[in-house]
Design a protein around this motif. Sequence first.
Motif, PDB file in Angstrom:
ATOM      1  N   GLN A   1       0.823  -1.203   0.000  1.00  0.00           N
ATOM      2  CA  GLN A   1       0.000   0.000   0.000  1.00  0.00           C
ATOM      3  C   GLN A   1       0.859   1.256   0.000  1.00  0.00           C
ATOM      4  OE1 GLN A   1      -2.759  -0.243   3.261  1.00  0.00           O
ATOM      5  NE2 GLN A   1      -3.154  -2.404   2.913  1.00  0.00           N
ATOM      6  N   ILE A   2       2.164   1.107   0.320  1.00  0.00           N
ATOM      7  CA  ILE A   2       3.057   2.250   0.402  1.00  0.00           C
ATOM      8  C   ILE A   2       3.890   2.398  -0.862  1.00  0.00           C
ATOM      9  CG2 ILE A   2       5.019   3.223   1.650  1.00  0.00           C
ATOM     10  CD1 ILE A   2       3.946   1.966   4.174  1.00  0.00           C
ATOM     11  N   ILE A   3       4.415   1.311  -1.393  1.00  0.00           N
ATOM     12  CA  ILE A   3       5.219   1.391  -2.615  1.00  0.00           C
ATOM     13  C   ILE A   3       4.310   1.797  -3.774  1.00  0.00           C
ATOM     14  CG2 ILE A   3       6.717   0.135  -4.186  1.00  0.00           C
ATOM     15  CD1 ILE A   3       7.279  -1.834  -1.937  1.00  0.00           C
ATOM     16  N   PRO A   4       4.648   2.859  -4.505  1.00  0.00           N
ATOM     17  CA  PRO A   4       3.811   3.267  -5.643  1.00  0.00           C
ATOM     18  C   PRO A   4       3.673   2.135  -6.653  1.00  0.00           C
ATOM     19  CG  PRO A   4       5.429   4.964  -5.111  1.00  0.00           C
ATOM     20  CD  PRO A   4       5.794   3.757  -4.291  1.00  0.00           C
ATOM     21  N   GLN A   5       2.483   1.977  -7.175  1.00  0.00           N
ATOM     22  CA  GLN A   5       2.224   0.899  -8.132  1.00  0.00           C
ATOM     23  C   GLN A   5       3.149   1.035  -9.332  1.00  0.00           C
ATOM     24  OE1 GLN A   5      -1.830   0.668  -9.428  1.00  0.00           O
ATOM     25  NE2 GLN A   5      -1.540  -1.277 -10.515  1.00  0.00           N
ATOM     26  N   GLY A   6       3.815  -0.054  -9.672  1.00  0.00           N
ATOM     27  CA  GLY A   6       4.694  -0.071 -10.826  1.00  0.00           C
ATOM     28  C   GLY A   6       6.073   0.502 -10.593  1.00  0.00           C
ATOM     29  N   TYR A   7       6.368   0.918  -9.367  1.00  0.00           N
ATOM     30  CA  TYR A   7       7.649   1.595  -9.106  1.00  0.00           C
ATOM     31  C   TYR A   7       8.837   0.714  -9.491  1.00  0.00           C
ATOM     32  CZ  TYR A   7      11.063   4.528  -6.638  1.00  0.00           C
ATOM     33  OH  TYR A   7      12.133   5.344  -6.335  1.00  0.00           O
TER      34      TYR A   7
ATOM     35  N   THR B   1      25.862  -9.620   6.005  1.00  0.00           N
ATOM     36  CA  THR B   1      25.572 -10.312   7.258  1.00  0.00           C
ATOM     37  C   THR B   1      24.658  -9.468   8.131  1.00  0.00           C
ATOM     38  OG1 THR B   1      27.690 -11.481   7.196  1.00  0.00           O
ATOM     39  CG2 THR B   1      26.574 -11.350   9.327  1.00  0.00           C
ATOM     40  N   TRP B   2      24.943  -8.209   8.266  1.00  0.00           N
ATOM     41  CA  TRP B   2      24.097  -7.322   9.078  1.00  0.00           C
ATOM     42  C   TRP B   2      22.699  -7.198   8.484  1.00  0.00           C
ATOM     43  CZ3 TRP B   2      27.637  -2.576  10.657  1.00  0.00           C
ATOM     44  CH2 TRP B   2      28.667  -3.049  11.497  1.00  0.00           C
ATOM     45  N   ASN B   3      22.618  -7.109   7.171  1.00  0.00           N
ATOM     46  CA  ASN B   3      21.311  -7.035   6.516  1.00  0.00           C
ATOM     47  C   ASN B   3      20.483  -8.279   6.817  1.00  0.00           C
ATOM     48  OD1 ASN B   3      19.379  -6.089   4.239  1.00  0.00           O
ATOM     49  ND2 ASN B   3      19.999  -8.117   3.569  1.00  0.00           N
ATOM     50  N   ASN B   4      21.129  -9.437   6.824  1.00  0.00           N
ATOM     51  CA  ASN B   4      20.402 -10.686   7.052  1.00  0.00           C
ATOM     52  C   ASN B   4      20.039 -10.895   8.517  1.00  0.00           C
ATOM     53  OD1 ASN B   4      20.656 -11.202   4.325  1.00  0.00           O
ATOM     54  ND2 ASN B   4      22.375 -12.602   4.547  1.00  0.00           N
ATOM     55  N   LEU B   5      20.928 -10.490   9.422  1.00  0.00           N
ATOM     56  CA  LEU B   5      20.687 -10.726  10.844  1.00  0.00           C
ATOM     57  C   LEU B   5      19.711  -9.727  11.455  1.00  0.00           C
ATOM     58  CD1 LEU B   5      24.260 -11.644  12.183  1.00  0.00           C
ATOM     59  CD2 LEU B   5      22.395 -13.164  11.515  1.00  0.00           C
ATOM     60  N   ASP B   6      19.610  -8.551  10.883  1.00  0.00           N
ATOM     61  CA  ASP B   6      18.707  -7.516  11.402  1.00  0.00           C
ATOM     62  C   ASP B   6      17.726  -7.141  10.297  1.00  0.00           C
ATOM     63  OD1 ASP B   6      17.507  -5.386  12.778  1.00  0.00           O
ATOM     64  OD2 ASP B   6      19.051  -3.971  12.115  1.00  0.00           O
ATOM     65  N   PRO B   7      16.599  -7.851  10.174  1.00  0.00           N
ATOM     66  CA  PRO B   7      15.652  -7.616   9.080  1.00  0.00           C
ATOM     67  C   PRO B   7      15.043  -6.219   9.117  1.00  0.00           C
ATOM     68  CG  PRO B   7      15.225  -9.718  10.156  1.00  0.00           C
ATOM     69  CD  PRO B   7      16.198  -8.978  11.021  1.00  0.00           C
ATOM     70  N   VAL B   8      14.421  -5.846   8.022  1.00  0.00           N
ATOM     71  CA  VAL B   8      13.760  -4.540   7.890  1.00  0.00           C
ATOM     72  C   VAL B   8      12.746  -4.352   9.009  1.00  0.00           C
ATOM     73  CG1 VAL B   8      12.221  -3.165   6.443  1.00  0.00           C
ATOM     74  CG2 VAL B   8      14.103  -4.439   5.403  1.00  0.00           C
ATOM     75  N   SER B   9      12.769  -3.186   9.625  1.00  0.00           N
ATOM     76  CA  SER B   9      11.876  -2.878  10.738  1.00  0.00           C
ATOM     77  C   SER B   9      10.756  -1.942  10.288  1.00  0.00           C
ATOM     78  CB  SER B   9      12.664  -2.204  11.865  1.00  0.00           C
ATOM     79  OG  SER B   9      13.160  -0.948  11.436  1.00  0.00           O
ATOM     80  N   GLN B  10       9.744  -1.834  11.119  1.00  0.00           N
ATOM     81  CA  GLN B  10       8.648  -0.914  10.834  1.00  0.00           C
ATOM     82  C   GLN B  10       9.164   0.522  10.781  1.00  0.00           C
ATOM     83  OE1 GLN B  10       5.702  -1.725   9.914  1.00  0.00           O
ATOM     84  NE2 GLN B  10       4.872   0.343   9.776  1.00  0.00           N
ATOM     85  N   TYR B  11      10.116   0.854  11.636  1.00  0.00           N
ATOM     86  CA  TYR B  11      10.721   2.187  11.612  1.00  0.00           C
ATOM     87  C   TYR B  11      11.305   2.489  10.240  1.00  0.00           C
ATOM     88  CZ  TYR B  11      14.471   5.626  12.367  1.00  0.00           C
ATOM     89  OH  TYR B  11      15.323   6.697  12.263  1.00  0.00           O
ATOM     90  N   GLU B  12      12.040   1.552   9.663  1.00  0.00           N
ATOM     91  CA  GLU B  12      12.635   1.772   8.348  1.00  0.00           C
ATOM     92  C   GLU B  12      11.570   1.919   7.260  1.00  0.00           C
ATOM     93  OE1 GLU B  12      16.523  -0.537   7.519  1.00  0.00           O
ATOM     94  OE2 GLU B  12      15.417  -1.744   8.984  1.00  0.00           O
ATOM     95  N   ILE B  13      10.515   1.127   7.348  1.00  0.00           N
ATOM     96  CA  ILE B  13       9.445   1.191   6.350  1.00  0.00           C
ATOM     97  C   ILE B  13       8.789   2.569   6.356  1.00  0.00           C
ATOM     98  CG2 ILE B  13       7.173   0.285   5.743  1.00  0.00           C
ATOM     99  CD1 ILE B  13       8.130  -2.425   6.851  1.00  0.00           C
ATOM    100  N   VAL B  14       8.444   3.045   7.541  1.00  0.00           N
ATOM    101  CA  VAL B  14       7.795   4.359   7.661  1.00  0.00           C
ATOM    102  C   VAL B  14       8.754   5.465   7.229  1.00  0.00           C
ATOM    103  CG1 VAL B  14       6.765   5.986   9.290  1.00  0.00           C
ATOM    104  CG2 VAL B  14       6.224   3.544   9.452  1.00  0.00           C
ATOM    105  N   LYS B  15      10.002   5.369   7.657  1.00  0.00           N
ATOM    106  CA  LYS B  15      11.003   6.383   7.305  1.00  0.00           C
ATOM    107  C   LYS B  15      11.256   6.404   5.800  1.00  0.00           C
ATOM    108  CE  LYS B  15      15.234   5.676   8.796  1.00  0.00           C
ATOM    109  NZ  LYS B  15      16.093   5.525   7.582  1.00  0.00           N
ATOM    110  N   ASN B  16      11.297   5.239   5.188  1.00  0.00           N
ATOM    111  CA  ASN B  16      11.525   5.146   3.747  1.00  0.00           C
ATOM    112  C   ASN B  16      10.456   5.926   2.980  1.00  0.00           C
ATOM    113  OD1 ASN B  16      12.745   4.240   1.332  1.00  0.00           O
ATOM    114  ND2 ASN B  16      11.478   2.405   1.273  1.00  0.00           N
ATOM    115  N   HIS B  17       9.204   5.796   3.413  1.00  0.00           N
ATOM    116  CA  HIS B  17       8.132   6.508   2.726  1.00  0.00           C
ATOM    117  C   HIS B  17       8.223   8.012   2.964  1.00  0.00           C
ATOM    118  CE1 HIS B  17       4.422   6.861   0.553  1.00  0.00           C
ATOM    119  NE2 HIS B  17       3.838   7.488   1.554  1.00  0.00           N
ATOM    120  N   ALA B  18       8.611   8.408   4.172  1.00  0.00           N
ATOM    121  CA  ALA B  18       8.770   9.836   4.467  1.00  0.00           C
ATOM    122  C   ALA B  18       9.872  10.447   3.608  1.00  0.00           C
ATOM    123  CB  ALA B  18       9.068  10.032   5.949  1.00  0.00           C
ATOM    124  N   VAL B  19      10.970   9.720   3.439  1.00  0.00           N
ATOM    125  CA  VAL B  19      12.060  10.221   2.612  1.00  0.00           C
ATOM    126  C   VAL B  19      11.637  10.262   1.142  1.00  0.00           C
ATOM    127  CG1 VAL B  19      14.431   9.808   1.839  1.00  0.00           C
ATOM    128  CG2 VAL B  19      13.820   9.466   4.239  1.00  0.00           C
TER     129      VAL B  19
END
Length: 370
Positions: free
Chosen positions: A19-25, A239-257
Amino acid sequence: MKKIFTLVAFLFFLNGNSQIIPQGYYDGATGTGYQLKTQLFNIINNNTNTNNSPSDYGELWTLFTQSAFRDQYYDFDNTLLDIYTEIPTAADSYSYSTTSQQCGSDGYNGEGDCYNREHTLPQSVWSSAYPMYSDAHFVLPTDGKVNGVRDNYPYGKVNNASWTSSNGSKLGSNLNSGYSAGYSGTVFEPINEFKGDIARCLLYFATRYEDQITNWSYTMFNGTSNQVFTNTFLNILITWNNLDPVSQYEIVKNHAVYTFQGNRNPFIDHPEYVCQIWSAACSTLATDSFQTATISVFPNPTNNHSITIESINELDKIQLITVNGQILKQITNPILQNKTYTIDNLQPGFYFLKVFTKNEQQITKKILVN
């Protein structure tokens, strides 16, 4: 109790991020390997904060006042969420709540004096040029003192710390073994909770600026526009990307940016892109001794209000978390008997069991208590 980012947030990502990623992006992201990386470059190569003007950089102060950059996940107090300050499971030593706490000409003497804008890739690498200078996908609000201690050092796995911040972020010599083997110089290490955040910031940078990155020299870079990072630092970031998955904070921040500057971080929207691009490194890491530890939980579902955890690895911490993110139980340094640990007196319900091993692996299991 304080909330931490759990699989709940990741499930929200799976169910609600469409619902956040623009369709077709990402329709143009059809390839694999470095072809996919270039396709992503073509998609995100349009951030609008490109003027050679201090106003672009100054606008980051305003962006950081938005709720997307505020603590809605740990203390729930709407203070600035600073990855060098936040203590996920205890009270923070200090926090920032007003814009008057921005670092100014007076600078800082210690932690908690002021916050500033941390370029996770040092601005000296690209001579403070735009749009890198004001790109909010890799410029984060952080404590001024800790930012200063980090200086221009690369991120890595600290062996012997020469300095430690109030939340456990460290400066020191890199651990020249395991997934961080190949470098022994000074590095800066964030706490486990935010290692994936940093990794995805830097992987974004490597993709967004692949047309310029061979012009810049930095300890983490290998001089190419495709792999970008040396084997050592690529292994650390993956390794860090795999051990610490995407968080809700990052999802919300990504859309704000995205709203702020018109492009997105594809590794937050699609974490699977990391290993689709850097597949050789991912394959190597998956077969070495640092792969995800083997954890068994039984019975599951349980009808006797009890579960047993079996692990071949030494455990550092166990957390039992509600679907709302509340930590009901936290056991530090659990003592395993015959490689097992039992949790009793569980109330009926659905839970997430989060297990941390001594070598920083994190595993989350879904638990049903009848």
